[in-house]
Design a protein around this motif. Structure first.
Motif, PDB file in Angstrom:
ATOM      1  N   GLU A 185     -10.455 -19.720   8.405  1.00 39.26           N
ATOM      2  CA  GLU A 185     -10.672 -19.983   9.851  1.00 39.26           C
ATOM      3  C   GLU A 185     -10.353 -18.772  10.329  1.00 39.26           C
ATOM      4  OE1 GLU A 185      -8.555 -23.525  10.552  1.00 39.26           O
ATOM      5  OE2 GLU A 185     -10.075 -24.686   9.501  1.00 39.26           O
ATOM      6  N   ALA A 186      -9.423 -17.947   9.858  1.00 35.18           N
ATOM      7  CA  ALA A 186      -8.763 -16.929  10.765  1.00 35.18           C
ATOM      8  C   ALA A 186      -9.601 -15.748  10.650  1.00 35.18           C
ATOM      9  CB  ALA A 186      -6.942 -16.561  10.384  1.00 35.18           C
ATOM     10  N   THR A 187     -10.269 -15.371   9.367  1.00 40.97           N
ATOM     11  CA  THR A 187     -11.064 -14.534   9.114  1.00 40.97           C
ATOM     12  C   THR A 187     -12.336 -14.804   9.844  1.00 40.97           C
ATOM     13  OG1 THR A 187     -10.238 -14.424   6.727  1.00 40.97           O
ATOM     14  CG2 THR A 187     -12.402 -13.119   7.147  1.00 40.97           C
ATOM     15  N   ALA A 188     -12.848 -15.907  10.026  1.00 41.69           N
ATOM     16  CA  ALA A 188     -14.029 -16.034  10.766  1.00 41.69           C
ATOM     17  C   ALA A 188     -13.745 -15.518  12.295  1.00 41.69           C
ATOM     18  CB  ALA A 188     -14.229 -17.520  10.747  1.00 41.69           C
ATOM     19  N   LEU A 189     -12.504 -15.857  13.030  1.00 42.17           N
ATOM     20  CA  LEU A 189     -12.389 -15.538  14.200  1.00 42.17           C
ATOM     21  C   LEU A 189     -12.079 -14.146  14.453  1.00 42.17           C
ATOM     22  CD1 LEU A 189      -9.654 -18.630  15.193  1.00 42.17           C
ATOM     23  CD2 LEU A 189     -11.973 -18.398  15.623  1.00 42.17           C
ATOM     24  N   ILE A 190     -11.417 -13.493  13.458  1.00 37.48           N
ATOM     25  CA  ILE A 190     -11.213 -11.770  13.662  1.00 37.48           C
ATOM     26  C   ILE A 190     -12.427 -11.062  13.450  1.00 37.48           C
ATOM     27  CG2 ILE A 190     -10.428 -11.390  11.310  1.00 37.48           C
ATOM     28  CD1 ILE A 190      -8.498 -10.365  14.380  1.00 37.48           C
ATOM     29  N   THR A 191     -13.239 -11.610  12.365  1.00 37.17           N
ATOM     30  CA  THR A 191     -14.414 -10.945  12.094  1.00 37.17           C
ATOM     31  C   THR A 191     -15.408 -10.789  13.225  1.00 37.17           C
ATOM     32  OG1 THR A 191     -15.216 -12.616  10.935  1.00 37.17           O
ATOM     33  CG2 THR A 191     -14.085 -10.798   9.654  1.00 37.17           C
ATOM     34  N   VAL A 192     -15.414 -11.976  13.754  1.00 33.70           N
ATOM     35  CA  VAL A 192     -16.756 -12.082  14.839  1.00 33.70           C
ATOM     36  C   VAL A 192     -16.277 -11.440  16.226  1.00 33.70           C
ATOM     37  CG1 VAL A 192     -15.893 -14.121  16.057  1.00 33.70           C
ATOM     38  CG2 VAL A 192     -18.242 -13.756  15.930  1.00 33.70           C
ATOM     39  N   LEU A 193     -14.990 -11.317  16.242  1.00 30.62           N
ATOM     40  CA  LEU A 193     -14.462 -10.364  17.398  1.00 30.62           C
ATOM     41  C   LEU A 193     -14.484  -9.001  17.153  1.00 30.62           C
ATOM     42  CD1 LEU A 193     -11.321 -12.412  18.832  1.00 30.62           C
ATOM     43  CD2 LEU A 193     -13.718 -12.186  19.840  1.00 30.62           C
ATOM     44  N   GLY A 194     -14.115  -8.634  15.976  1.00 27.37           N
ATOM     45  CA  GLY A 194     -14.201  -7.199  15.658  1.00 27.37           C
ATOM     46  C   GLY A 194     -15.392  -6.689  15.408  1.00 27.37           C
ATOM     47  N   TRP A 195     -16.264  -7.326  14.656  1.00 30.89           N
ATOM     48  CA  TRP A 195     -17.683  -6.687  14.716  1.00 30.89           C
ATOM     49  C   TRP A 195     -18.569  -6.569  15.723  1.00 30.89           C
ATOM     50  CZ3 TRP A 195     -18.867  -9.644   9.049  1.00 30.89           C
ATOM     51  CH2 TRP A 195     -18.002  -9.154   8.162  1.00 30.89           C
ATOM     52  N   SER A 196     -18.351  -7.875  16.700  1.00 25.99           N
ATOM     53  CA  SER A 196     -18.977  -7.575  17.840  1.00 25.99           C
ATOM     54  C   SER A 196     -18.935  -6.452  18.596  1.00 25.99           C
ATOM     55  CB  SER A 196     -18.866  -8.983  18.626  1.00 25.99           C
ATOM     56  OG  SER A 196     -19.399  -9.933  17.947  1.00 25.99           O
ATOM     57  N   PHE A 197     -17.182  -6.240  18.804  1.00 21.09           N
ATOM     58  CA  PHE A 197     -16.773  -5.278  19.508  1.00 21.09           C
ATOM     59  C   PHE A 197     -17.047  -3.619  18.847  1.00 21.09           C
ATOM     60  CE2 PHE A 197     -13.369  -1.959  19.963  1.00 21.09           C
ATOM     61  CZ  PHE A 197     -13.169  -1.670  21.294  1.00 21.09           C
ATOM     62  N   LEU A 198     -16.941  -3.541  17.458  1.00 21.09           N
ATOM     63  CA  LEU A 198     -17.359  -2.441  16.908  1.00 21.09           C
ATOM     64  C   LEU A 198     -18.741  -1.991  16.796  1.00 21.09           C
ATOM     65  CD1 LEU A 198     -14.692  -2.688  14.356  1.00 21.09           C
ATOM     66  CD2 LEU A 198     -14.591  -1.198  15.887  1.00 21.09           C
ATOM     67  N   SER A 199     -19.642  -2.907  16.838  1.00 17.37           N
ATOM     68  CA  SER A 199     -21.014  -2.590  16.901  1.00 17.37           C
ATOM     69  C   SER A 199     -21.354  -2.270  18.278  1.00 17.37           C
ATOM     70  CB  SER A 199     -21.793  -4.064  16.301  1.00 17.37           C
ATOM     71  OG  SER A 199     -21.447  -4.991  17.461  1.00 17.37           O
ATOM     72  N   CYS A 200     -20.940  -2.754  19.261  1.00 18.18           N
ATOM     73  CA  CYS A 200     -21.230  -2.248  20.564  1.00 18.18           C
ATOM     74  C   CYS A 200     -20.738  -0.938  20.692  1.00 18.18           C
ATOM     75  CB  CYS A 200     -20.612  -3.305  21.343  1.00 18.18           C
ATOM     76  SG  CYS A 200     -21.699  -5.034  21.668  1.00 18.18           S
ATOM     77  N   LEU A 201     -19.428  -0.823  20.340  1.00 21.18           N
ATOM     78  CA  LEU A 201     -18.908   0.432  20.516  1.00 21.18           C
ATOM     79  C   LEU A 201     -19.385   1.544  19.858  1.00 21.18           C
ATOM     80  CD1 LEU A 201     -16.393   2.266  21.526  1.00 21.18           C
ATOM     81  CD2 LEU A 201     -15.125   1.651  19.410  1.00 21.18           C
ATOM     82  N   GLY A 202     -20.161   1.424  18.610  1.00 22.15           N
ATOM     83  CA  GLY A 202     -20.761   2.372  17.907  1.00 22.15           C
ATOM     84  C   GLY A 202     -22.157   2.769  18.445  1.00 22.15           C
ATOM     85  N   ILE A 203     -22.943   1.751  19.363  1.00 17.60           N
ATOM     86  CA  ILE A 203     -23.909   2.102  20.069  1.00 17.60           C
ATOM     87  C   ILE A 203     -23.584   2.778  21.342  1.00 17.60           C
ATOM     88  CG2 ILE A 203     -25.900   0.858  21.166  1.00 17.60           C
ATOM     89  CD1 ILE A 203     -25.854  -1.273  19.021  1.00 17.60           C
ATOM     90  N   LEU A 204     -22.404   2.381  22.167  1.00  9.88           N
ATOM     91  CA  LEU A 204     -22.259   2.772  23.326  1.00  9.88           C
ATOM     92  C   LEU A 204     -20.958   3.932  23.188  1.00  9.88           C
ATOM     93  CD1 LEU A 204     -22.047  -0.532  25.142  1.00  9.88           C
ATOM     94  CD2 LEU A 204     -24.136   1.155  24.948  1.00  9.88           C
ATOM     95  N   THR A 205     -21.003   4.490  22.220  1.00  4.14           N
ATOM     96  CA  THR A 205     -20.056   5.640  21.955  1.00  4.14           C
ATOM     97  C   THR A 205     -19.915   6.660  23.092  1.00  4.14           C
ATOM     98  OG1 THR A 205     -19.949   5.365  19.458  1.00  4.14           O
ATOM     99  CG2 THR A 205     -18.501   7.119  20.406  1.00  4.14           C
ATOM    100  N   PHE A 206     -21.232   7.320  23.377  1.00  3.67           N
ATOM    101  CA  PHE A 206     -21.197   8.486  24.311  1.00  3.67           C
ATOM    102  C   PHE A 206     -21.108   8.089  25.660  1.00  3.67           C
ATOM    103  CE2 PHE A 206     -23.600  10.881  27.256  1.00  3.67           C
ATOM    104  CZ  PHE A 206     -23.241  12.088  27.111  1.00  3.67           C
ATOM    105  N   PRO A 207     -21.568   7.013  26.233  1.00  2.00           N
ATOM    106  CA  PRO A 207     -20.892   6.736  27.507  1.00  2.00           C
ATOM    107  C   PRO A 207     -19.408   6.177  27.583  1.00  2.00           C
ATOM    108  CG  PRO A 207     -22.479   4.853  26.765  1.00  2.00           C
ATOM    109  CD  PRO A 207     -22.554   6.100  25.893  1.00  2.00           C
ATOM    110  N   THR A 208     -18.956   5.490  26.714  1.00  2.00           N
ATOM    111  CA  THR A 208     -17.651   5.102  26.651  1.00  2.00           C
ATOM    112  C   THR A 208     -16.782   6.267  26.454  1.00  2.00           C
ATOM    113  OG1 THR A 208     -18.279   3.136  25.397  1.00  2.00           O
ATOM    114  CG2 THR A 208     -16.014   3.736  25.458  1.00  2.00           C
TER     115      THR A 208
END
Length: 361
Positions: free
Chosen positions: A148-171
């Motif tokens: 359960e803890a893995t589910a929570l941490i991965t969904v937050l982490g992967w969502s954040f990192l996938s968006c960061l990877g795409i928006l690295t330049f403007p960020t």
């Protein structure tokens, strides 16, 4: 589980750190201001802890049980030192094998990727150890809680990192300015490396609770060796290659941690894979609209505010829609938080209405 007390202790230390650092720096003490600020954090933390702890606990140092403290604490300290070395060796190797400029660029890119770790993982770890300890004392299934803890941490982490990877330049442009454009490509690879490391983040607390400190130390040593080897090979080629090699290091280290977790907590691989697939699907949904927006406006569009103003709300919307459609475990947690907030708002509304009626009467 006294999180209110823990929050008061940490908040007091943070306030002390900020006041001390700013005051001394303002008074021209220079970089040593930060060292004194860290010392003040420790001192204030000790004083507040002593003031808030139970009265039956001893106030003065004692030697009883010191052997157990050193037996466990020595291994914990070794684990901490190994993890710190593994975290710092990329900058060390880049500084030696490439240039101090590359080391500085890596540090800035890693700092951007580590935002999730500082903002979310540190808060999770503060709760995880006492939570798993309570679960263990009450005889609950630690393996189920871990999933359960893995589910929570991965969904937050992967969502954040996938968006960061795409928006690295403007960020990067928004936070650091145009002078740091060189970190954009390495940061994208570092985001992928961090994504591979996310599933292993929550492994250590339940393993410690179950008494597997020696196994944790062994896996930490192996992970450090993997990190050092991959870092050394990557640093010999350059900054970008090092960032790419860290993906391999993260994948191998996470595999080691999950094998140990599976061995000690007896969950099923298919349950873990199912959770990871659900989290990955939510991450894809979260980053889909930012990806399309970046394609339309350009990966390095100079209008960073427009890119972020369109991308960030769409990422949040995609995340919320995906967790609802997939019925991801984080959906029930979000619903629980919403219900608590709704109850509090209803109570506040009821009190305000009654107080107005009383005043009118």
């Amino acid at each position: 589980m006294k999180f209110g007390t823990l929050a008061a202790i940490r908040f007091s230390g943070s306030i002390s750190n900020a006041v001390c650092a700013i005051s001394l720096a303002w008074s021209d003490f220079g970089p040593i201001s930060l060292a004194w600020a860290n010392l003040s954090t420790t001192v204030v933390g000790i004083l507040v802890t002593a003031a808030m702890m139970d009265t039956h606990l001893p106030k003065t140092p004692i030697l009883s049980g010191i052997g157990q403290v050193f037996a466990f604490g020595g291994k914990i300290t070794t684990i901490s030192l190994l993890r710190s070395f593994a975290h710092g060796c990329p900058e060390l190797f880049l500084g030696k094998l490439q240039s101090i400029t590359d080391a500085g660029l890596f540090s800035r890119g890693q700092g951007l990727v580590s935002m999730f770790e500082r903002l979310v993982v540190d808060a999770v770890n503060a709760v995880a150890l006492p939570f798993f300890a309570k679960q263990n004392r009450q005889g609950h299934d630690i393996g189920k809680s871990f999933l359960e803890a893995t589910a929570l941490i991965t969904v937050l982490g992967w969502s954040f990192l996938s968006c960061l990877g795409i928006l690295t330049f403007p960020t990067t442009r928004l936070l650091y300015g145009a002078q740091w454009d060189s970190i954009v490509e390495p940061t994208r690879w570092l985001s992928i490396a961090m994504a591979f490391a996310i599933p292993a983040i929550i492994c250590i607390p339940p393993l410690l609770v179950c008494g597997h400190i020696t196994q944790v130390l062994i896996v930490t040593m192996l992970s450090t060796i993997v990190q050092v080897v991959c870092t050394g090979l990557g640093a010999m080629m350059g900054l970008l290659e090092l960032s790419q090699m860290l993906i391999l290091a993260a994948a191998l280290s996470t595999t080691l941690w999950l094998i140990l977790a599976k061995k000690t907590m007896a969950f099923l691989w298919r349950d873990l894979i199912k959770i990871l697939v659900h989290s990955a699907s939510v991450a894809v949904a979260s980053s889909s609209l930012p990806f399309v927006i970046s394609l339309i406006l350009g990966w390095r569009s100079p209008d960073v505010f427009k890119t972020l103003l369109l991308s960030v709300p769409s990422a949040i919307l995609g995340f919320l829609l995906a967790v609802w459609l997939a019925q991801h475990p984080i959906y029930s947690e979000m619903k629980r938080i919403f219900d608590v907030l709704k109850i509090h708002l209803m109570i506040e509304y009821y009190m305000i209405v009654n107080s107005n009626r009383y005043l009118f009467a």
